[in-house]
Design an enzyme around this catalytic site. Structure first.
Site, PDB file in Angstrom:
ATOM      1  N   THR A 161     -37.633  71.880 -16.013  1.00  0.00           N
ATOM      2  CA  THR A 161     -36.035  72.460 -15.698  1.00  0.00           C
ATOM      3  C   THR A 161     -35.135  71.150 -15.272  1.00  0.00           C
ATOM      4  O   THR A 161     -34.658  70.794 -16.131  1.00  0.00           O
ATOM      5  CB  THR A 161     -36.137  73.491 -14.641  1.00  0.00           C
ATOM      6  OG1 THR A 161     -37.076  72.907 -13.510  1.00  0.00           O
ATOM      7  CG2 THR A 161     -36.717  74.796 -14.987  1.00  0.00           C
ATOM      8  N   LYS A 187     -44.610  70.361 -13.534  1.00  0.00           N
ATOM      9  CA  LYS A 187     -43.137  70.358 -13.610  1.00  0.00           C
ATOM     10  C   LYS A 187     -42.595  70.512 -12.112  1.00  0.00           C
ATOM     11  O   LYS A 187     -43.572  71.168 -11.329  1.00  0.00           O
ATOM     12  CB  LYS A 187     -42.296  71.413 -14.571  1.00  0.00           C
ATOM     13  CG  LYS A 187     -42.503  72.935 -14.153  1.00  0.00           C
ATOM     14  CD  LYS A 187     -41.635  73.258 -13.124  1.00  0.00           C
ATOM     15  CE  LYS A 187     -40.195  72.903 -13.389  1.00  0.00           C
ATOM     16  NZ  LYS A 187     -39.400  73.599 -12.247  1.00  0.00           N
ATOM     17  N   THR A 211     -39.259  75.374  -8.248  1.00  0.00           N
ATOM     18  CA  THR A 211     -40.649  75.740  -8.616  1.00  0.00           C
ATOM     19  C   THR A 211     -41.519  74.740  -8.785  1.00  0.00           C
ATOM     20  O   THR A 211     -40.968  73.594  -9.781  1.00  0.00           O
ATOM     21  CB  THR A 211     -40.653  76.854  -9.520  1.00  0.00           C
ATOM     22  OG1 THR A 211     -39.852  77.971  -8.976  1.00  0.00           O
ATOM     23  CG2 THR A 211     -41.872  77.199  -9.946  1.00  0.00           C
ATOM     24  N   GLU A 297     -35.121  65.980  -7.106  1.00  0.00           N
ATOM     25  CA  GLU A 297     -33.821  65.954  -7.538  1.00  0.00           C
ATOM     26  C   GLU A 297     -33.131  64.821  -6.341  1.00  0.00           C
ATOM     27  O   GLU A 297     -33.133  65.004  -5.287  1.00  0.00           O
ATOM     28  CB  GLU A 297     -33.213  67.232  -7.287  1.00  0.00           C
ATOM     29  CG  GLU A 297     -33.802  68.259  -8.567  1.00  0.00           C
ATOM     30  CD  GLU A 297     -33.348  69.620  -8.078  1.00  0.00           C
ATOM     31  OE1 GLU A 297     -33.645  70.593  -8.910  1.00  0.00           O
ATOM     32  OE2 GLU A 297     -32.918  70.071  -6.993  1.00  0.00           O
ATOM     33  N   ASN A 425     -26.846  70.258  -6.479  1.00  0.00           N
ATOM     34  CA  ASN A 425     -27.398  71.655  -6.092  1.00  0.00           C
ATOM     35  C   ASN A 425     -26.377  72.464  -5.543  1.00  0.00           C
ATOM     36  O   ASN A 425     -26.548  73.727  -5.646  1.00  0.00           O
ATOM     37  CB  ASN A 425     -28.717  71.790  -5.079  1.00  0.00           C
ATOM     38  CG  ASN A 425     -29.959  71.304  -5.566  1.00  0.00           C
ATOM     39  OD1 ASN A 425     -30.593  72.159  -6.228  1.00  0.00           O
ATOM     40  ND2 ASN A 425     -30.568  70.084  -5.580  1.00  0.00           N
TER      41      ASN A 425
END
Length: 437
Positions: A161, A187, A211, A297, A425
């Protein structure tokens, strides 16, 4: 034991594919500026395989996790179908029906039973799956199945993702003149603080074990109870010891297929082969888990938090998690500030027993036993501030904490908290494609 190519297709008897079917409809998902990337993966065993699994202990559980738990309870599987771009979580009865449809369609095109298909999803929560796209993608993936590194790589890309790079491993070893392999893909970049159990139920206390998803395959034959035991132990020491942002997902899943294609008699816990298999599994899970943290991230620095001398293992784990998830500690890591006061504060509010006058805190290079202590027995040492700054300047370092109350120890693989994470985010409501999971 040596590393080989192929990830989930490296062991005998497995095929994989990754295709693009535009599951997110508005594009390929937040974090992707690479054009249409694969967003549906299919992994297939040529023969029935024993299966073990670990699942999120979040009380809000995505539909595919519920389907997967049913398959794992039965103990045998032939395929995994996984999509990115949509979590199929908080989607009610329709979401569960859609997860079962994914299994049914995969079974139809593969000529197997729906009860042998594992399902996984990752992406935005609360949005129904575009089933027309998903079903078309499953049929295309079945036609695209193949063996070898390129096919494993496509599957690894398809489950991404906000990841910036795929995560793949595979190992090969020999027992009694026979060769065995184990491979995996994973992932994860955001919504990362897994705490999984074999059933998804929360033990009391919780175990140390976007996730995160991980799919592992092996051609070894392992007795079912020991296959689950090995996976439980491996996840406890790897995926359940990582954190990027302290948020546990509704979809966290780790699956392990063992199809026995190597031809050995099923290993038990006392077998030499089982010990080597267990070693390979631990190594693969830890490597994939650390890849997730490094690709988190907005992550700039990765910190291994090591706690020693806690009253017991539970206290050690609590202390390590409090430090690893503290926003103040994580922001100081990003700034290169060796702010031990924030660390001491996090230890103090953790559920671990802590005696201020017994705490030691120090920094070290990865894997080094040479620790630069900034706190001894609760008081600052004479090490110059500039020297401490140099210790925390690298993009990876270790934080050593000694509570000096017992023999409990724990480790967490953690990330800093950056402006880039917040910017990524917060999203932009005027641009739906920018919104995360």
């Amino acid at each position: 034991m040596r590393e080989v190519e192929g990830s989930v297709t490296a062991p005998l008897g497995y095929q994989a594919a990754g295709v693009f079917c535009n599951i997110k409809r508005l594009g390929t998902g937040k974090g992707s500026d690479r054009g249409p990337k694969p967003d549906l993966a299919l992994i297939v065993s040529d023969r029935p395989a024993l299966v073990a699994g670990m699942f999120t202990t979040n009380q809000v559980v995505a539909a595919p996790v519920k389907v997967c738990r049913e398959v794992v309870r039965r103990g045998v599987a032939r395929a995994v179908v996984a999509n990115s771009g949509n979590a199929n979580a908080c989607t009610g009865p329709q979401g569960l029906a859609d997860a079962r449809t994914m299994a049914r369609v995969a079974a139809e095109v593969l000529g197997i039973r729906p009860q042998e298909v594992l399902v996984a999803s990752t992406g935005r929560i609360g949005v129904p799956l575009p089933m027309e796209n998903v079903e078309a993608g499953i049929r295309e993936a079945a036609r695209a199945l193949g063996r070898g590194a390129p096919f494993g790589a496509m599957a690894a890309q398809a489950i991404m993702t906000s990841d910036t790079r795929p995560k793949e491993v595979a190992y090969e070893w020999t027992v009694g003149g026979r060769t065995y392999r184990l491979g995996g893909i994973a992932k994860g970049a955001g919504m990362i603080h897994p705490r999984m159990s074999p059933t998804g139920r929360r033990p009391a206390p919780l175990p140390r074990h976007a996730t995160m998803l991980a799919f592992l395959t092996t051609d070894a034959s392992v007795e079912r109870r020991w296959l689950q035991a090995a996976l439980t132990g491996a996840v406890a020491a790897s995926f359940n010891c990582i954190t990027v942002d302290g948020d546990m997902s509704t979809n966290d899943t780790v699956l392990l297929l063992a199809n026995g294609a190597a031809g050995n008699d099923p290993w038990t816990v006392r077998s030499r082969g089982f010990r080597q298999f267990e070693s390979a599994l631990h190594r693969a899970c830890l490597e994939l888990a650390r890849m997730i943290v490094r690709d988190g991230e907005g992550v700039h620095r990765v910190v291994t938090v090591r706690v020693f001398g806690a009253r017991n293992a539970r206290d050690a784990d609590a202390a390590a998690r409090a430090v690893a998830n503290s926003p103040l500690v994580k922001t100081s890591w990003h700034g290169g500030d060796p702010n031990w006061g924030r660390i001491m504060d996090a230890l103090g509010y953790s559920t671990a027993q802590v005696v201020e006058t017994k705490v030691d805190i120090g920094y070290a290079a990865p894997g080094s036993k040479d620790v630069l202590w900034c706190v001894k027995r609760g008081r600052p040492t004479s090490v110059p501030f500039e020297e401490l700054c140099r210790a925390v300047a690298p993009t990876e370092f270790e934080l050593h904490i000694r509570l000096n109350l017992g023999r409990g120890r724990a480790v967490m693989y953690a990330a800093d908290l950056t402006e880039a994470y917040v910017d990524f985010n917060k999203g932009d409501v005027t641009n739906p494609a920018s919104l995360g999971g």
